[in-house]
Write an enzyme that holds these catalytic residues in place. Sequence first.
Site, PDB file in Angstrom:
ATOM      1  N   LYS A  53       0.845  -1.207   0.000  1.00 23.16           N
ATOM      2  CA  LYS A  53       0.000   0.000   0.000  1.00 23.16           C
ATOM      3  C   LYS A  53       0.877   1.252   0.000  1.00 23.16           C
ATOM      4  O   LYS A  53       0.614   2.218  -0.711  1.00 23.16           O
ATOM      5  CB  LYS A  53      -0.924  -0.015   1.229  1.00 23.16           C
ATOM      6  CG  LYS A  53      -2.033  -1.060   1.088  1.00 23.16           C
ATOM      7  CD  LYS A  53      -2.790  -1.304   2.375  1.00 23.16           C
ATOM      8  CE  LYS A  53      -3.783  -2.454   2.177  1.00 23.16           C
ATOM      9  NZ  LYS A  53      -4.495  -2.853   3.392  1.00 23.16           N
ATOM     10  N   GLN A  97      -4.780  -1.525   9.559  1.00 20.62           N
ATOM     11  CA  GLN A  97      -4.640  -2.841   8.922  1.00 20.62           C
ATOM     12  C   GLN A  97      -5.301  -3.921   9.787  1.00 20.62           C
ATOM     13  O   GLN A  97      -5.023  -4.029  10.980  1.00 20.62           O
ATOM     14  CB  GLN A  97      -3.144  -3.147   8.707  1.00 20.62           C
ATOM     15  CG  GLN A  97      -2.867  -4.428   7.961  1.00 20.62           C
ATOM     16  CD  GLN A  97      -3.387  -4.417   6.526  1.00 20.62           C
ATOM     17  OE1 GLN A  97      -3.277  -3.428   5.808  1.00 20.62           O
ATOM     18  NE2 GLN A  97      -3.983  -5.519   6.115  1.00 20.62           N
ATOM     19  N   ASP A 120     -10.855   3.129   3.760  1.00 25.18           N
ATOM     20  CA  ASP A 120     -11.206   1.707   3.585  1.00 25.18           C
ATOM     21  C   ASP A 120     -12.719   1.538   3.440  1.00 25.18           C
ATOM     22  O   ASP A 120     -13.197   0.493   3.016  1.00 25.18           O
ATOM     23  CB  ASP A 120     -10.726   0.900   4.805  1.00 25.18           C
ATOM     24  CG  ASP A 120      -9.584  -0.055   4.457  1.00 25.18           C
ATOM     25  OD1 ASP A 120      -9.370  -0.294   3.253  1.00 25.18           O
ATOM     26  OD2 ASP A 120      -8.926  -0.549   5.384  1.00 25.18           O
TER      27      ASP A 120
END
Length: 285
Positions: A53, A97, A120
């Site tokens: 990422k 995460q 997200d």
Amino acid sequence: MTAKIIDGKEISKIVREEWKLEAEKLKEKGVLPGLAVIIVGDNPASKVYVRNKIKACHDVGLHSEVHEMPEDTQEVMLLDAIRSLNENKTIHGILVQLPLPDHIDEDKVLETISVEKDVDGFHLYNMGALVVGNTVFPPCTPYGVQCLLEHMDIPIEGMNAVVVGRSNIVGKPMAMMLLHKNATVSICTSKTRDLNQYTSMADILVVATGRPEMITGDMVKEGAAVIDVGINRLDDGRLVGDVDFDSVKQKAGYITPVPGGVGPMTITMLVANTVRAAQSIHKLG
Ligand code: NDP
């Protein structure tokens, strides 16, 4: 029939270029889009995902930073770190995460991320917005799948779409997005009685179960577009999807490989959401 391979790597390069241009426009106006990633603990797979990422942000010229916290981090410390990033003007996107260690309440963590930085798309508000068709940040994996379908000019409207898997991060948002694009959508789960009955009527079949190679050629409609979200490491070290690529390829019209299908798109859509967050925060979209 032999399926056309949907090259996620190639398409993700094209999409990244598009978002790079958007990021450059922002930079000309004095805004450098920034992503902060928080990782708790030493999960090796998570570390690889985070690295990828950050690399994607770097490729597109975004600011990015990783906040590593030890496995035994107290929940309150993590929430404080998120609150501080919520206030940080150089950060437009915040990603925690997953998975988190068991002692941390994942829902609480996701709801602490500011809605306008929730790149997200897992915050309850953003989930709800997706349901009512007012998407702010589409969750990256299903957003990537939608983007693949669009790039391949695969029609969605009026098609039978079947999503196998109902997780909050893939299956449910995927089904919702396909519904908003006017597909007729079925969602299958581990409790579905006759999976084959559903998969074999799908014009678009999206599989996200975490069960290696469970969808075989006999379960797929001739000419269907088959999107394999699964990433499974077998005991012999091979990386495979949830779809049996060799048998399904003989029957489908389109198929995504694993690796090199949905995976690169997920990361690319995170970049897209970060740039979009910066546009929205600075009202420069
Ligand atoms: P989850 O484990 O959260 O969900 C799996 C879903 O599959 C559940 O809804 C489960 O049903 C369903 N399922 C399990 N077995 C069957 C079966 N035999 N028949 C029908 N449905 C079944 O997984 P995720 O959604 O998080 O991930 C799915 C896969 O996608 C994994 O391999 C993961 O690694 C991969 N992934 C890939 C990403 C990428 O970027 N390419 C991103 C995210 C995930 P039930 O609800 O009834 O238990």
